[in-house]
Design an enzyme around this catalytic site. Sequence first.
Site, mmCIF file in Angstrom:
data_model
loop_
_atom_site.group_PDB
_atom_site.id
_atom_site.type_symbol
_atom_site.label_atom_id
_atom_site.label_comp_id
_atom_site.label_asym_id
_atom_site.label_seq_id
_atom_site.Cartn_x
_atom_site.Cartn_y
_atom_site.Cartn_z
ATOM 1 N N HIS A 61 0.875 -1.457 -0.041
ATOM 2 C CA HIS A 61 0.160 -0.012 0.013
ATOM 3 C C HIS A 61 0.656 1.329 -0.164
ATOM 4 O O HIS A 61 1.159 1.608 0.945
ATOM 5 C CB HIS A 61 -0.833 0.173 1.221
ATOM 6 C CG HIS A 61 -2.091 0.810 1.293
ATOM 7 N ND1 HIS A 61 -3.345 1.080 1.809
ATOM 8 C CD2 HIS A 61 -2.087 2.400 0.702
ATOM 9 C CE1 HIS A 61 -3.959 2.190 1.391
ATOM 10 N NE2 HIS A 61 -3.229 2.891 0.999
ATOM 11 N N HIS A 63 1.696 5.244 -2.237
ATOM 12 C CA HIS A 63 0.950 6.154 -3.567
ATOM 13 C C HIS A 63 2.402 6.541 -4.015
ATOM 14 O O HIS A 63 2.878 7.602 -3.312
ATOM 15 C CB HIS A 63 0.274 7.259 -2.768
ATOM 16 C CG HIS A 63 -0.818 6.501 -2.056
ATOM 17 N ND1 HIS A 63 -2.080 6.460 -2.758
ATOM 18 C CD2 HIS A 63 -1.209 6.287 -0.640
ATOM 19 C CE1 HIS A 63 -3.063 5.888 -1.814
ATOM 20 N NE2 HIS A 63 -2.473 5.778 -0.534
ATOM 21 N N ARG A 65 2.276 8.132 -6.621
ATOM 22 C CA ARG A 65 1.692 9.387 -7.526
ATOM 23 C C ARG A 65 1.781 9.583 -9.142
ATOM 24 O O ARG A 65 1.589 10.541 -9.611
ATOM 25 C CB ARG A 65 2.424 10.807 -6.760
ATOM 26 C CG ARG A 65 2.306 10.727 -5.438
ATOM 27 C CD ARG A 65 0.947 10.738 -4.882
ATOM 28 N NE ARG A 65 0.799 11.233 -3.390
ATOM 29 C CZ ARG A 65 -0.224 10.967 -2.811
ATOM 30 N NH1 ARG A 65 -1.317 10.342 -3.262
ATOM 31 N NH2 ARG A 65 -0.363 11.557 -1.584
ATOM 32 N N ASP A 153 -8.874 3.210 -3.077
ATOM 33 C CA ASP A 153 -8.271 3.751 -1.843
ATOM 34 C C ASP A 153 -8.372 5.429 -1.825
ATOM 35 O O ASP A 153 -8.145 5.828 -2.968
ATOM 36 C CB ASP A 153 -6.841 3.294 -1.676
ATOM 37 C CG ASP A 153 -6.079 3.638 -0.450
ATOM 38 O OD1 ASP A 153 -6.946 3.703 0.522
ATOM 39 O OD2 ASP A 153 -5.207 4.194 -0.546
ATOM 40 N N HIS A 180 -10.843 0.821 1.439
ATOM 41 C CA HIS A 180 -10.616 2.048 2.182
ATOM 42 C C HIS A 180 -11.928 2.173 2.801
ATOM 43 O O HIS A 180 -12.892 2.756 2.267
ATOM 44 C CB HIS A 180 -10.287 3.215 1.447
ATOM 45 C CG HIS A 180 -10.104 4.428 2.226
ATOM 46 N ND1 HIS A 180 -8.947 5.095 2.426
ATOM 47 C CD2 HIS A 180 -11.015 5.129 3.118
ATOM 48 C CE1 HIS A 180 -8.967 6.174 3.339
ATOM 49 N NE2 HIS A 180 -10.393 6.165 3.558
ATOM 50 N N ASN A 279 -5.658 9.767 7.146
ATOM 51 C CA ASN A 279 -6.993 8.867 7.065
ATOM 52 C C ASN A 279 -6.704 7.352 6.948
ATOM 53 O O ASN A 279 -6.157 7.094 5.981
ATOM 54 C CB ASN A 279 -7.853 9.393 5.693
ATOM 55 C CG ASN A 279 -8.646 10.876 6.214
ATOM 56 O OD1 ASN A 279 -8.716 11.149 7.244
ATOM 57 N ND2 ASN A 279 -8.967 11.518 5.230
ATOM 58 N N ASP A 306 1.289 2.770 3.595
ATOM 59 C CA ASP A 306 0.160 3.919 3.301
ATOM 60 C C ASP A 306 1.011 5.089 3.028
ATOM 61 O O ASP A 306 0.613 6.153 3.330
ATOM 62 C CB ASP A 306 -0.776 4.249 4.430
ATOM 63 C CG ASP A 306 -1.842 4.980 3.448
ATOM 64 O OD1 ASP A 306 -1.887 5.349 2.360
ATOM 65 O OD2 ASP A 306 -2.981 5.278 4.287
ATOM 66 N N HIS A 310 3.227 14.468 -0.004
ATOM 67 C CA HIS A 310 2.692 15.465 -0.425
ATOM 68 C C HIS A 310 3.646 16.452 -0.709
ATOM 69 O O HIS A 310 4.707 16.345 -0.061
ATOM 70 C CB HIS A 310 1.654 16.170 0.659
ATOM 71 C CG HIS A 310 0.414 15.276 0.680
ATOM 72 N ND1 HIS A 310 -0.678 14.927 -0.281
ATOM 73 C CD2 HIS A 310 0.048 14.199 1.748
ATOM 74 C CE1 HIS A 310 -1.510 14.156 0.063
ATOM 75 N NE2 HIS A 310 -1.148 13.711 1.456
ATOM 76 N N GLY A 325 -2.440 12.285 5.188
ATOM 77 C CA GLY A 325 -1.137 11.442 4.822
ATOM 78 C C GLY A 325 0.137 11.933 5.024
ATOM 79 O O GLY A 325 0.128 13.115 4.956
HETATM 80 ZN ZN LIG Z 1 -6.687 4.593 2.117
#
Ligand SMILES: [Zn+2]
Length: 430
Positions: A61, A63, A65, A153, A180, A279, A306, A310, A325
């Site tokens: 899991h 990101h 991007r 998600d 999610h 979250n 997760d 950013h 996040g």
């Molecule tokens: Zn999530």
Amino acid sequence: MLKLVLKGGRIIDPAQKIDKVGDVLIEDGVIAKVGGDIDAAGAEVFDARGLVVAPGFIDMHAHLREPGQEAKEDFASGTRAAAAGGFTTVCTMPNTRPAVDDAVLVNGLIRRAELERLVNVKIIGAVTKGQEGKELAEVGDMLQAGAVALSDDGRHVANAKILRTGFEYAGMFGGLIISHAEEASLVEDGFMHEGAVSAMLGLKGRPAVAEDIAVGRDVMLAEYTGGRLHVAHVSTAGAVELIRRAKARGVKVTAEATPHHLTLTDEAVIGYDPATKVNPPLRSQEHVDALVAGLKDGTVDCIATDHAPHAFEEKDVEFRYAPSGFTGLETAVGVVLTGLYHSGKLTLPEVIEKLAAAPARVLGLEAGSLKAGAAADVTVLDPAAEWTVDSAKFYTRGKCTPFEGKRLKGRAVATIVGGRFVMKDGEVCG
Ligand SMILES: [Zn+2]
């Protein structure tokens, strides 16, 4: 023939129930032999004495991007962060711009990953078109194109009929749906866990029951359709209990927890640091305790980061306005070893099971073990190394972490992908 011998480490491979001191021989990118005293003549030797040699860690899991938000992260920066943190495989979520919701995008990202990656990248496709929750995406096409799972998600699939159909279509291909799980109507405008701390801080909360309701419904749909459900970032005692009971009656459900939900409480939010906004939110101690108990007894299968980078200026605002996040790839192993292993909650084989064997099993990957003949993806740990989290040294573009300045004990000191070092002594190679 390219030969590498990892000499004298404590080899822990939960998938094969191995925990012994010895050598590991890697030949031409493949695990050739595990254990014993291996003749290293003509081979590159890595001194692993005092270290732990484990199957490469898998983060199911993250990101990364791509496409569309490369200012936050891309495959090159994200996989360097993964290598630095001890991960040999990372799965990227589809809440991108555009959302990854068809086979063309999945194919394109698989090709991008081959060019840019430092570690293995696996693609997760969306459940609904544009992740908008209105219409099922091309679920079968994406799975056939190589997506390892499907997820909206970032959002819960609110429409039960769509999720039911998703389970039915994905089921035809043995596909996994990652949820999610937050009931949207109960978390809208909420900034943190609803409880004593949110009341004290005057911030609107996201109640634990929002997750419990969503997990309950998703488990029921998985049970009804026979589909395979994986619950992302479980954070509540209620969700853990629902998953425990569902597993007991044979529902095909698995779950993950993050290093932050396993080790931090909502008290971290006191001080309004935007780096603690996430979250689902950081919960109170009773939830953390239930989550750790669930991890220990196997209700929660995996640890996943997760990792959600950013841009600095997005996160550097008042708590209410900050996006949720933060990054996790470079802190996960240290946080888990400090908070779960050195505290006596999990053994080292249990930690490695949660980071390697279990995610491989959930995703059906040929990985997560040091079996002879397997691709030589290896993570070498120094459980005793003490270090301080300094985001200025991160390889990820996301510099925001609730662990900034924290003193941790234990880290990955080498990461090997396909027999090649991609990180050694904390320095990413290549
Ligand atoms: Zn999530």
